[in-house]
Design a protein around this motif. Structure first.
Motif, PDB file in Angstrom:
ATOM      1  N   UNK A 289       0.866  -1.326   0.092  1.00  0.00           N
ATOM      2  CA  UNK A 289       0.052  -0.053   0.005  1.00  0.00           C
ATOM      3  C   UNK A 289       0.771   1.214  -0.051  1.00  0.00           C
ATOM      4  N   UNK A 290       2.181   1.206  -0.005  1.00  0.00           N
ATOM      5  CA  UNK A 290       2.929   2.299   0.102  1.00  0.00           C
ATOM      6  C   UNK A 290       2.842   2.945  -1.444  1.00  0.00           C
ATOM      7  N   UNK A 291       2.944   4.234  -1.465  1.00  0.00           N
ATOM      8  CA  UNK A 291       2.771   4.946  -2.934  1.00  0.00           C
ATOM      9  C   UNK A 291       4.125   5.073  -3.324  1.00  0.00           C
ATOM     10  N   UNK A 292       4.469   5.007  -4.768  1.00  0.00           N
ATOM     11  CA  UNK A 292       5.597   5.621  -5.308  1.00  0.00           C
ATOM     12  C   UNK A 292       5.369   6.991  -5.621  1.00  0.00           C
ATOM     13  N   UNK A 293       5.914   8.044  -4.928  1.00  0.00           N
ATOM     14  CA  UNK A 293       5.768   9.362  -5.200  1.00  0.00           C
ATOM     15  C   UNK A 293       4.779   9.977  -4.329  1.00  0.00           C
ATOM     16  N   UNK A 294       4.129  10.849  -4.716  1.00  0.00           N
ATOM     17  CA  UNK A 294       2.816  11.638  -3.969  1.00  0.00           C
ATOM     18  C   UNK A 294       2.041  12.423  -4.834  1.00  0.00           C
ATOM     19  N   UNK A 295       0.968  12.742  -4.385  1.00  0.00           N
ATOM     20  CA  UNK A 295      -0.152  13.343  -5.065  1.00  0.00           C
ATOM     21  C   UNK A 295      -0.014  15.092  -4.825  1.00  0.00           C
ATOM     22  N   UNK A 296       0.265  15.842  -5.877  1.00  0.00           N
ATOM     23  CA  UNK A 296       0.620  17.133  -5.792  1.00  0.00           C
ATOM     24  C   UNK A 296      -0.665  17.994  -6.124  1.00  0.00           C
ATOM     25  N   UNK A 297      -0.717  19.416  -5.851  1.00  0.00           N
ATOM     26  CA  UNK A 297      -1.740  20.190  -6.306  1.00  0.00           C
ATOM     27  C   UNK A 297      -1.907  20.311  -7.834  1.00  0.00           C
ATOM     28  N   UNK A 298      -0.919  19.871  -8.498  1.00  0.00           N
ATOM     29  CA  UNK A 298      -1.102  19.930  -9.943  1.00  0.00           C
ATOM     30  C   UNK A 298      -1.714  18.784 -10.478  1.00  0.00           C
ATOM     31  N   UNK A 299      -1.499  17.653  -9.823  1.00  0.00           N
ATOM     32  CA  UNK A 299      -2.350  16.615 -10.263  1.00  0.00           C
ATOM     33  C   UNK A 299      -3.466  16.464  -9.902  1.00  0.00           C
ATOM     34  N   UNK A 300      -4.071  17.047  -8.689  1.00  0.00           N
ATOM     35  CA  UNK A 300      -5.385  17.104  -8.631  1.00  0.00           C
ATOM     36  C   UNK A 300      -6.067  18.470  -9.277  1.00  0.00           C
ATOM     37  N   UNK A 301      -5.584  19.329  -9.973  1.00  0.00           N
ATOM     38  CA  UNK A 301      -5.983  20.410 -10.975  1.00  0.00           C
ATOM     39  C   UNK A 301      -6.307  19.791 -12.413  1.00  0.00           C
ATOM     40  N   UNK A 302      -5.452  18.802 -12.482  1.00  0.00           N
ATOM     41  CA  UNK A 302      -5.200  18.007 -13.975  1.00  0.00           C
ATOM     42  C   UNK A 302      -6.737  17.245 -13.775  1.00  0.00           C
ATOM     43  N   UNK A 303      -6.967  16.371 -12.970  1.00  0.00           N
ATOM     44  CA  UNK A 303      -7.831  15.553 -12.540  1.00  0.00           C
ATOM     45  C   UNK A 303      -9.276  16.079 -12.456  1.00  0.00           C
ATOM     46  N   UNK A 304      -9.313  17.390 -12.035  1.00  0.00           N
ATOM     47  CA  UNK A 304     -10.453  18.185 -11.927  1.00  0.00           C
ATOM     48  C   UNK A 304     -10.931  18.377 -13.419  1.00  0.00           C
ATOM     49  N   UNK A 305      -9.884  18.751 -14.185  1.00  0.00           N
ATOM     50  CA  UNK A 305     -10.065  19.256 -15.519  1.00  0.00           C
ATOM     51  C   UNK A 305     -10.473  18.025 -16.299  1.00  0.00           C
ATOM     52  N   UNK A 306      -9.782  16.955 -16.093  1.00  0.00           N
ATOM     53  CA  UNK A 306     -10.181  15.720 -16.799  1.00  0.00           C
ATOM     54  C   UNK A 306     -11.404  15.169 -16.515  1.00  0.00           C
TER      55      UNK A 306
ATOM     56  N   UNK B 130     -13.074  26.716   0.596  1.00  0.00           N
ATOM     57  CA  UNK B 130     -13.789  25.453   0.327  1.00  0.00           C
ATOM     58  C   UNK B 130     -12.958  24.167   0.652  1.00  0.00           C
ATOM     59  N   UNK B 131     -13.623  23.207   0.425  1.00  0.00           N
ATOM     60  CA  UNK B 131     -12.941  21.960   0.656  1.00  0.00           C
ATOM     61  C   UNK B 131     -13.355  20.846  -0.627  1.00  0.00           C
ATOM     62  N   UNK B 132     -12.449  19.929  -0.765  1.00  0.00           N
ATOM     63  CA  UNK B 132     -12.670  18.946  -1.731  1.00  0.00           C
ATOM     64  C   UNK B 132     -12.209  17.878  -1.456  1.00  0.00           C
ATOM     65  N   UNK B 133     -13.011  16.369  -1.640  1.00  0.00           N
ATOM     66  CA  UNK B 133     -12.576  15.263  -1.309  1.00  0.00           C
ATOM     67  C   UNK B 133     -11.761  14.706  -2.233  1.00  0.00           C
ATOM     68  N   UNK B 134     -10.717  14.118  -1.938  1.00  0.00           N
ATOM     69  CA  UNK B 134      -9.670  13.512  -2.818  1.00  0.00           C
ATOM     70  C   UNK B 134      -9.689  12.021  -2.449  1.00  0.00           C
ATOM     71  N   UNK B 135      -9.914  11.297  -3.568  1.00  0.00           N
ATOM     72  CA  UNK B 135      -9.514   9.810  -3.091  1.00  0.00           C
ATOM     73  C   UNK B 135      -8.357   9.461  -4.050  1.00  0.00           C
ATOM     74  N   UNK B 136      -7.610   8.732  -3.234  1.00  0.00           N
ATOM     75  CA  UNK B 136      -6.345   8.280  -3.873  1.00  0.00           C
ATOM     76  C   UNK B 136      -6.376   6.680  -3.879  1.00  0.00           C
ATOM     77  N   UNK B 137      -6.092   6.092  -5.064  1.00  0.00           N
ATOM     78  CA  UNK B 137      -6.460   4.561  -5.307  1.00  0.00           C
ATOM     79  C   UNK B 137      -5.073   4.202  -6.144  1.00  0.00           C
ATOM     80  N   UNK B 138      -4.905   3.075  -5.550  1.00  0.00           N
ATOM     81  CA  UNK B 138      -3.758   2.449  -6.511  1.00  0.00           C
ATOM     82  C   UNK B 138      -4.274   1.741  -7.733  1.00  0.00           C
ATOM     83  N   UNK B 139      -3.206   1.995  -8.726  1.00  0.00           N
ATOM     84  CA  UNK B 139      -3.397   1.006 -10.100  1.00  0.00           C
ATOM     85  C   UNK B 139      -3.026  -0.471  -9.867  1.00  0.00           C
ATOM     86  N   UNK B 140      -2.194  -0.678  -8.704  1.00  0.00           N
ATOM     87  CA  UNK B 140      -1.794  -2.133  -8.909  1.00  0.00           C
ATOM     88  C   UNK B 140      -2.930  -2.941  -8.329  1.00  0.00           C
ATOM     89  N   UNK B 141      -3.368  -3.916  -8.909  1.00  0.00           N
ATOM     90  CA  UNK B 141      -4.391  -4.936  -8.340  1.00  0.00           C
ATOM     91  C   UNK B 141      -3.950  -5.613  -6.915  1.00  0.00           C
TER      92      UNK B 141
END
Length: 227
Positions: free
Chosen positions: A90-107, A142-153
C-alpha cells in the motif's frame, strides 16, 4: 534604475488592482504595462478616471466572489479520484500534488482551477480519502474530497483463492476413498463365502464315525468266537 508612477487599469497579480497607484521600473511600465493596457501614467488627466476604475474593480470583485462561492459549493459535492502506483503493502511511489489534483478536476469534471488555489500543507503520500482545502478567493474557502487509489491490483485476493482450490481437491479425494474400500470389501467377502460353501472341510466331518465302527466290528467278532 528610474522609477515611474502608474495607475493600474486591471488586476495585476503581485502588483495591485484597478485604481491602485504603484511605482514600477520605467522600463517595465514602458515595455509591458502600457502596451498590454494594464496601466496608465499617473497624470492630472488620468486621475479623473479613478472613479471609473474603482467602480470597475468593485464590479469585478463582486463577480469573482459570486463565481467562487458557487464553485466552492459545487466542489464540496465532488470526489476527485487520483490513481497512483503503489506497492503490495500500500505504499505509494511518489506523492499527489496540487497540480495533479487540478489536472484530474479538468479531466473528470471539466473544472478549470488554478493549482495555486489548492492548498496542500504537504503532498499526499497515503492511499484513501483526503480533505483538501481550497483558497478560491480572499473571502471564499472550500474543501474538496480527494480519493487516492492504487493502480496495482491487490495481491491478497489472489492468495485467498488458493487455499479454497486445495481444499476442494482434498475433499474430492477423501470422498472417493470410501467408494474404493467398499468395492474392495464387497469383492473380498464374495470369494470367502464361496470357499466356505464348496470347500473340503464339510466333507471330512463324516470320517469320524468310520473310525468308530472299526472297534465295534472287532468286538462283535470276538464275541462270536467266544461263543
Amino acid at each position: 534604475m528610474a522609477k515611474t508612477e502608474v495607475i493600474l487599469t486591471n488586476n495585476v497579480i503581485g502588483l495591485g488592482a484597478e485604481s491602485d497607484h504603484v511605482k514600477v521600473d520605467a522600463g517595465y511600465a514602458r515595455n509591458y504595462l502600457f502596451p498590454q493596457r494594464l496601466a496608465i501614467p499617473l497624470s492630472s488627466t488620468n486621475k479623473r478616471r479613478l472613479e471609473v476604475l474603482r467602480q470597475r474593480r468593485a464590479d469585478r470583485e463582486a463577480h469573482e466572489f459570486n463565481t467562487m462561492s458557487e464553485m466552492a459549493k459545487g466542489l464540496g459535492k465532488l470526489v476527485c479520484l487520483v490513481r497512483v502506483k503503489a506497492g503490495e503493502d500500500g505504499k505509494m511511489f511518489g506523492a499527489v500534488t496540487a497540480g495533479m489534483i487540478a489536472d484530474e478536476l479538468k479531466h473528470q469534471f471539466d473544472v478549470t482551477l488554478d493549482k495555486k488555489k489548492i492548498h496542500l500543507e504537504h503532498p499526499i503520500k497515503t492511499l484513501g480519502d483526503h480533505e483538501v482545502e481550497l483558497h478560491l478567493h480572499a473571502e471564499v474557502k472550500g474543501t474538496l474530497k480527494v480519493r487516492v487509489e492504487s493502480t496495482t491490483p491487490p495481491a491478497p485476493v489472489v492468495e485467498a483463492t488458493r487455499p479454497e482450490a486445495k481444499g476442494d481437491g482434498r475433499t474430492e479425494k477423501r470422498g472417493r476413498r470410501p467408494e474404493r474400500t467398499e468395492a474392495a470389501g464387497s469383492g473380498e467377502h464374495k470369494p470367502r463365502a464361496a470357499k466356505g460353501e464348496t470347500g473340503a472341510k464339510p466333507e471330512r466331518a463324516p470320517r469320524a464315525p468310520r473310525t468308530e465302527k472299526a472297534p465295534k466290528a472287532e468286538k462283535a467278532a470276538k464275541a462270536e468266537k467266544a461263543e
